[in-house]
Design a protein around this motif. Sequence first.
Motif, short mmCIF file in Angstrom:
data_model
loop_
_atom_site.label_atom_id
_atom_site.label_comp_id
_atom_site.label_asym_id
_atom_site.label_seq_id
_atom_site.Cartn_x
_atom_site.Cartn_y
_atom_site.Cartn_z
N THR A 49 58.35 25.79 45.81
CA THR A 49 57.03 26.11 45.27
C THR A 49 56.13 24.89 45.32
O THR A 49 56.59 23.75 45.36
N LYS A 50 54.84 25.14 45.28
CA LYS A 50 53.88 24.04 45.29
C LYS A 50 54.01 23.19 44.02
O LYS A 50 53.83 21.97 44.05
N GLY A 51 54.33 23.84 42.89
CA GLY A 51 54.49 23.10 41.65
C GLY A 51 55.63 22.10 41.74
O GLY A 51 55.48 20.93 41.34
N ASN A 78 54.77 19.27 44.24
CA ASN A 78 53.87 18.27 43.64
C ASN A 78 54.61 17.36 42.67
O ASN A 78 54.37 16.15 42.65
N GLU A 133 47.04 17.28 49.55
CA GLU A 133 46.94 18.66 49.08
C GLU A 133 47.09 19.64 50.24
O GLU A 133 47.78 20.66 50.13
N GLU A 161 50.56 22.52 51.41
CA GLU A 161 50.52 23.89 51.92
C GLU A 161 51.50 24.06 53.08
O GLU A 161 52.19 25.09 53.19
N THR A 178 55.47 23.46 52.04
CA THR A 178 56.11 24.54 51.29
C THR A 178 56.31 25.80 52.14
O THR A 178 56.83 26.80 51.65
N ASP A 191 55.30 31.07 43.27
CA ASP A 191 54.58 29.87 43.66
C ASP A 191 53.34 29.68 42.79
O ASP A 191 53.04 28.56 42.35
N VAL A 192 52.62 30.76 42.51
CA VAL A 192 51.44 30.70 41.64
C VAL A 192 51.85 30.27 40.24
O VAL A 192 51.22 29.40 39.62
N SER A 210 54.40 28.53 39.37
CA SER A 210 54.91 27.15 39.35
C SER A 210 53.79 26.14 39.15
O SER A 210 54.04 25.00 38.75
N GLN A 211 52.56 26.56 39.43
CA GLN A 211 51.43 25.65 39.31
C GLN A 211 50.75 25.73 37.94
O GLN A 211 49.78 25.03 37.68
N ASP A 259 50.53 24.72 34.30
CA ASP A 259 50.98 23.55 33.55
C ASP A 259 51.96 23.97 32.46
O ASP A 259 51.64 24.82 31.62
#
Length: 563
Positions: free
Chosen positions: A324-326, A329, A366, A370, A373, A469-470, A472-473, A475
Amino acid sequence: MIQTKLIPRTAEAHEPPMLIKTMLAQSLKYEPQREIVYRDLFRINYVQFNQRVRQLANVLTELDIQPGDMVAVFDWDSHRYLECFFGVTSLGAILHTVNVRLSPAQILYTMNHAKDKLVLIHEDFLPILAAIKDQLTTVETFIVLSDNVYSNGAETTPLSEIPTGFSGEYEALLKGASNQYEFPDFDENTWATSFYTTGTTGNPKGVYFSHRQLFMHTMGLLTYIIGYEAMPFKGSTDVYMPITPMFHVHAWGFPFLATMMSAKQVYPGRYEPELLLKLLVKEGVTLSHCVPTILNMLVSSPAAPNFRANLSRWKVMIGGSALTKGLANAAMNLGITVMSGYGMSETAPVMAIGYLNEQEKELSAEEQIELRTRAGRISPFVEMRLMDDNGNFVPHDGHSLGEIVARGPWLTQGYYEDPERGADLWKGGWLHTGDVASITADYWVMISDRTKDVIKTGGEWVSSLDMEDVLSQVDGVAESAVIGLPDDRWGERPHALIIQKPGYSLTAEGIKADLKAKVDRGELHKWYVPDRILFVSEIPKTSVGKIDKKKIRSEMKELILAL
């Protein structure tokens, strides 16, 4: 196939087969003094490693292991396991890497189905063996593996007590064996390894690979990892440590590559976050691979910030589940370089690895996330297509969805003694993965979901992986899992399980409000807001660390719907 003209052959000419022993031989040619390290207990160089592999071959021969016999291994990631990768297979015997995380009943089934003749087992797993030993139908003897024989990196007196029915302790047996052994030539299509993969129904399925397939898989990794530098790995400067169990698809094939290159290797045994971090620092580890669960465990460790300076050299390939992007990052913020890879047990496993070309390397961090992942770019020598439900190919335009089907020189030919499921796997001459994806014109693979995990709601197909994925971002979200459950009106609706990070007090209403705000701004589709959110302390995982959505659906359905 078309009719071709074969090259003339001279009777005396030698055509060397592609065998695992050939990869082993390379490890002595250039950097034989590099080390193979086991935890903080034991270390050897490649000269000693090659000697030990031959000692193992002599031990196995003395125990009447013949070509075609099945040898099972229960162990943590170790130098011993690596020695079995080469010593067992180079005899012409077959290495059965036992999944120690299966239930005792499943382990019993796999051992009897594989017809194991000899078992090497770490003392930690003796209780499992005790529960099933009397029901094993083909096993003739056992060898015990013990960490207690090592002290401060040196061998000490072997175990004084060996369980009844055991031939002895591994180190003691090696000490008593010659370190000279001439591995024979044989057909490169000889069966080399086997392991069992669990599915949604029925008994575990036996996957198998030949010497040629594993040789070619290593050449594929060599081309992509070293040639194209997809995850740059230089034997002169890089140090390899797997954090994927060696019982799982040969630890993704990297031990074969690292050994052939005589690269320094570190084997961590049982995974313990603090020890993994200490090994990273002490041994200078620069390349690993693992599932997202393990990476999340490491970056979430309270000790992780203390190792920030050392983590900046660490490259990690993520597979098994979506990165995931979270999580990406969080890892990148600690200096870790992450990239996704894609494959499955039936494909040996690597079929794609993230690769940034010269133009993509110029993108912002950033924008690179994309790409990092995504599942990866299709590997050299692999042919991958998308197929719809009617067997028609789908265009590679980055938008059209279809099931990934593949061909390549290292894909399993079927399932052991299971022709029906093997035929279904290879329906139409393509290996069917069960993964729904799109592929771009420049060979990037973007997994949408497993066919069984796509949520069909209101006439739309919603990817549970995209929803995770959404989430995971958001907070405070440490981990999430999304499943579809039946709905009278919409067919299915998405429901989420969430583990929150320590120190946060998230609410379902708050998360939904954040997601709805993104929908209102046109950043998300309306279906991406879960109907229900359940906060949990643990998300069910499979034996190899993947989110077990089958178990979530079966065991947690009523609990979720009761909210």
